[in-house]
Design a protein around this motif. Structure first.
Motif, PDB file in Angstrom:
ATOM      1  N   SER A   1      -7.629  -7.956  -4.968  1.00 57.25           N
ATOM      2  CA  SER A   1      -6.430  -8.795  -5.075  1.00 57.25           C
ATOM      3  C   SER A   1      -5.329  -8.079  -5.847  1.00 57.25           C
ATOM      4  N   SER A   2      -5.698  -7.378  -6.922  1.00 56.86           N
ATOM      5  CA  SER A   2      -4.689  -6.688  -7.731  1.00 56.86           C
ATOM      6  C   SER A   2      -4.071  -5.509  -6.990  1.00 56.86           C
ATOM      7  N   LYS A   3      -4.800  -4.948  -6.022  1.00 56.59           N
ATOM      8  CA  LYS A   3      -4.284  -3.810  -5.259  1.00 56.59           C
ATOM      9  C   LYS A   3      -3.596  -4.223  -3.963  1.00 56.59           C
ATOM     10  N   ALA A   4      -3.605  -5.517  -3.667  1.00 55.70           N
ATOM     11  CA  ALA A   4      -3.054  -5.988  -2.394  1.00 55.70           C
ATOM     12  C   ALA A   4      -1.563  -5.643  -2.305  1.00 55.70           C
ATOM     13  N   ILE A   5      -1.171  -5.007  -1.209  1.00 60.66           N
ATOM     14  CA  ILE A   5       0.235  -4.613  -1.026  1.00 60.66           C
ATOM     15  C   ILE A   5       0.843  -5.245   0.221  1.00 60.66           C
TER      16      ILE A   5
ATOM     17  N   GLU B   1       4.839  11.130  -5.654  1.00 59.67           N
ATOM     18  CA  GLU B   1       4.903   9.720  -6.035  1.00 59.67           C
ATOM     19  C   GLU B   1       4.294   8.831  -4.947  1.00 59.67           C
ATOM     20  N   ILE B   2       4.575   9.177  -3.704  1.00 60.70           N
ATOM     21  CA  ILE B   2       4.019   8.391  -2.593  1.00 60.70           C
ATOM     22  C   ILE B   2       2.495   8.500  -2.577  1.00 60.70           C
ATOM     23  N   ALA B   3       1.985   9.704  -2.807  1.00 59.04           N
ATOM     24  CA  ALA B   3       0.531   9.894  -2.821  1.00 59.04           C
ATOM     25  C   ALA B   3      -0.112   9.094  -3.949  1.00 59.04           C
TER      26      ALA B   3
ATOM     27  N   PRO C   1      -6.161   1.971   7.181  1.00 57.99           N
ATOM     28  CA  PRO C   1      -5.381   3.188   7.507  1.00 57.99           C
ATOM     29  C   PRO C   1      -3.946   2.878   7.921  1.00 57.99           C
ATOM     30  N   GLN C   2      -3.786   1.880   8.771  1.00 54.09           N
ATOM     31  CA  GLN C   2      -2.440   1.536   9.217  1.00 54.09           C
ATOM     32  C   GLN C   2      -1.609   0.934   8.087  1.00 54.09           C
ATOM     33  N   ILE C   3      -2.268   0.123   7.238  1.00 54.54           N
ATOM     34  CA  ILE C   3      -1.563  -0.466   6.094  1.00 54.54           C
ATOM     35  C   ILE C   3      -1.029   0.637   5.183  1.00 54.54           C
ATOM     36  N   LEU C   4      -1.892   1.615   4.874  1.00 55.44           N
ATOM     37  CA  LEU C   4      -1.488   2.698   3.987  1.00 55.44           C
ATOM     38  C   LEU C   4      -0.401   3.562   4.614  1.00 55.44           C
ATOM     39  N   GLN C   5      -0.519   3.812   5.910  1.00 58.47           N
ATOM     40  CA  GLN C   5       0.493   4.626   6.589  1.00 58.47           C
ATOM     41  C   GLN C   5       1.838   3.913   6.610  1.00 58.47           C
ATOM     42  N   ASN C   6       1.827   2.636   6.930  1.00 58.31           N
ATOM     43  CA  ASN C   6       3.074   1.865   6.944  1.00 58.31           C
ATOM     44  C   ASN C   6       3.715   1.823   5.559  1.00 58.31           C
ATOM     45  N   GLN C   7       2.870   1.643   4.537  1.00 57.97           N
ATOM     46  CA  GLN C   7       3.394   1.599   3.182  1.00 57.97           C
ATOM     47  C   GLN C   7       3.965   2.946   2.779  1.00 57.97           C
ATOM     48  N   ARG C   8       3.299   3.998   3.196  1.00 57.33           N
ATOM     49  CA  ARG C   8       3.778   5.353   2.888  1.00 57.33           C
ATOM     50  C   ARG C   8       5.153   5.588   3.506  1.00 57.33           C
ATOM     51  N   GLU C   9       5.303   5.247   4.780  1.00 59.78           N
ATOM     52  CA  GLU C   9       6.574   5.450   5.473  1.00 59.78           C
ATOM     53  C   GLU C   9       7.680   4.603   4.847  1.00 59.78           C
TER      54      GLU C   9
ATOM     55  N   LEU D   1       1.074   6.291  -5.334  1.00 57.83           N
ATOM     56  CA  LEU D   1       1.107   4.875  -4.972  1.00 57.83           C
ATOM     57  C   LEU D   1       0.051   4.546  -3.921  1.00 57.83           C
ATOM     58  N   ALA D   2      -0.110   5.449  -2.958  1.00 65.08           N
ATOM     59  CA  ALA D   2      -1.111   5.231  -1.915  1.00 65.08           C
ATOM     60  C   ALA D   2      -2.518   5.206  -2.490  1.00 65.08           C
ATOM     61  N   GLN D   3      -2.753   6.081  -3.491  1.00 69.77           N
ATOM     62  CA  GLN D   3      -4.064   6.117  -4.132  1.00 69.77           C
ATOM     63  C   GLN D   3      -4.348   4.807  -4.857  1.00 69.77           C
ATOM     64  N   LYS D   4      -3.333   4.270  -5.535  1.00 69.01           N
ATOM     65  CA  LYS D   4      -3.502   3.003  -6.244  1.00 69.01           C
ATOM     66  C   LYS D   4      -3.760   1.852  -5.284  1.00 69.01           C
ATOM     67  N   ALA D   5      -3.197   1.958  -4.079  1.00 63.11           N
ATOM     68  CA  ALA D   5      -3.347   0.881  -3.101  1.00 63.11           C
ATOM     69  C   ALA D   5      -4.586   1.028  -2.234  1.00 63.11           C
ATOM     70  N   ASP D   6      -5.276   2.155  -2.351  1.00 58.93           N
ATOM     71  CA  ASP D   6      -6.461   2.393  -1.532  1.00 58.93           C
ATOM     72  C   ASP D   6      -7.639   1.556  -2.064  1.00 58.93           C
ATOM     73  N   VAL D   7      -8.172   0.665  -1.238  1.00 61.43           N
ATOM     74  CA  VAL D   7      -9.262  -0.222  -1.668  1.00 61.43           C
ATOM     75  C   VAL D   7     -10.571   0.131  -0.967  1.00 61.43           C
ATOM     76  N   ASP D   8     -10.650   1.322  -0.428  1.00 60.37           N
ATOM     77  CA  ASP D   8     -11.855   1.719   0.297  1.00 60.37           C
ATOM     78  C   ASP D   8     -13.090   1.692  -0.604  1.00 60.37           C
ATOM     79  N   GLU D   9     -12.920   2.084  -1.860  1.00 59.28           N
ATOM     80  CA  GLU D   9     -14.053   2.079  -2.794  1.00 59.28           C
ATOM     81  C   GLU D   9     -14.528   0.655  -3.067  1.00 59.28           C
ATOM     82  N   GLU D  10     -13.586  -0.271  -3.210  1.00 57.40           N
ATOM     83  CA  GLU D  10     -13.951  -1.672  -3.440  1.00 57.40           C
ATOM     84  C   GLU D  10     -14.674  -2.246  -2.221  1.00 57.40           C
ATOM     85  N   LEU D  11     -14.234  -1.867  -1.036  1.00 57.63           N
ATOM     86  CA  LEU D  11     -14.888  -2.336   0.185  1.00 57.63           C
ATOM     87  C   LEU D  11     -16.315  -1.803   0.274  1.00 57.63           C
ATOM     88  N   ASP D  12     -16.490  -0.537  -0.125  1.00 54.64           N
ATOM     89  CA  ASP D  12     -17.843   0.042  -0.125  1.00 54.64           C
ATOM     90  C   ASP D  12     -18.758  -0.719  -1.077  1.00 54.64           C
ATOM     91  N   ARG D  13     -18.240  -1.074  -2.257  1.00 57.48           N
ATOM     92  CA  ARG D  13     -19.066  -1.798  -3.225  1.00 57.48           C
ATOM     93  C   ARG D  13     -19.382  -3.216  -2.733  1.00 57.48           C
TER      94      ARG D  13
END
Length: 294
Positions: free
Chosen positions: A264-268, A211-213, A182-190, A215-227
């Motif tokens: 790794s490909s989504k790491a920001i 555009e920010i939304a 959450p903090q990573i995504l918020q910082n990246q958004r700002e 980019l944030a969606q592309k950087a969101d790895v929550d689904e990968e973490l769930d898997r």
């Protein structure tokens, strides 16, 4: 054979079984292999038993390359006292007398007692009960195979412990990234919003938000973490069930690796990049050990 233990494919087994005229000695070695590939080295007296041996092997093991050697040792000491076939010796001497006139007489023939003893059948072989010998061979095979399986299970338990430790490491990485996300995504958004506003003041604010939304969606790895969590749970379930699980674990390692590559490909930020690298190391360590599991 029902089994719920994890087995390695690398092991050794040995057994000796005595019978009245000898000893059946089995030695078995197994290494990892995609399929069950047995190789028997049998003396002629045991050739007829090979189908039974293979059937027993198929009921017990599922994978592995095996080298199995049987040696039949004759009894030694007083039980193996030499018996001379005297009638045959007399026949040999009689035959020698028949040919002696043309060779200068029997006295001139080079008859060496040791050569006579080497003649087939002169030294009587102890009679072997074929059924008793076959029973000893089969019994020894079962004993050696049992020892091989026990050694496989002993090493399999060590491999399971090794994999469990790596699963715990993967779980730690997932937990860390999830907490930071959450903090990573918020910082990246700002950060993105500030840069876009500075560079493109004339662009519509709604477009910037879109555009920010994206980019944030592309950087969101929550689904990968769930898997990854799901793969950890499934791997532990498979290890607990035991049995011939090597192929299933190999498939799960591929799935782990797929999620790590996506992460790794989504790491920001550095945190997620480091986590992805650590995940790949842990997964590769597990994959190497899984290759040895039946």
């Amino acid at each position: 054979m029902a089994n719920n233990k994890v087995r390695s494919m690398t092991a050794f087994g040995r057994a000796e079984v005595n019978y009245s005229t000898g000893t059946a000695v089995w030695e078995m070695r197994s290494v990892n292999h995609r399929y069950l590939e047995p190789h028997f080295r049998l003396p002629e007296a045991a050739r007829a038993l090979e189908p039974k041996l293979r059937e027993q092997l198929r009921k017990t093991l599922n994978r592995g390359k095996l080298e199995m050697t049987l040696n039949l040792r004759a009894v030694s000491g007083e039980a193996a006292a030499i018996e001379v076939n005297q009638p045959l010796v007399e026949q040999l001497l009689a035959a020698a007398k028949q040919v002696s006139p043309g060779l200068g007489g029997l006295d001139s023939l080079p008859l060496n007692p040791m050569e006579i003893l080497k003649w087939p059948g002169v030294i009587a072989e102890p009679e072997t009960d074929a059924q008793e010998q076959a029973n000893a061979i089969l019994d020894g095979f079962k004993q050696a195979l049992k020892q091989l399986v026990e050694n496989r299970e002993r090493e399999g338990a060590e491999l399971a412990g090794f994999i469990e430790a790596r699963l715990a490491g993967i779980n730690d990485q997932v937990t860390t990234v999830r907490a930071l996300l959450p903090q990573i995504l918020q910082n990246q958004r700002e950060k993105l919003k500030t840069r876009l506003e500075e560079l493109l003041e004339e662009i519509d604010k709604d477009r910037i938000e879109q555009e920010i939304a994206l980019l944030a969606q592309k950087a969101d790895v929550d689904e990968e973490l769930d898997r990854l969590d799901a793969h950890i749970t499934e791997t532990r379930r498979v290890l607990k069930n035991g049995g011939p699980i090597g192929r299933r674990l190999d498939f799960l390692m591929q799935e782990f690796n797929r999620e790590a590559n996506t992460l790794s490909s989504k790491a920001i930020v550095t945190d997620t990049t480091q986590a992805a690298v650590e995940l790949k190391v842990l997964i590769e360590q597990m994959r190497e050990q899984v290759q040895n599991i039946e």
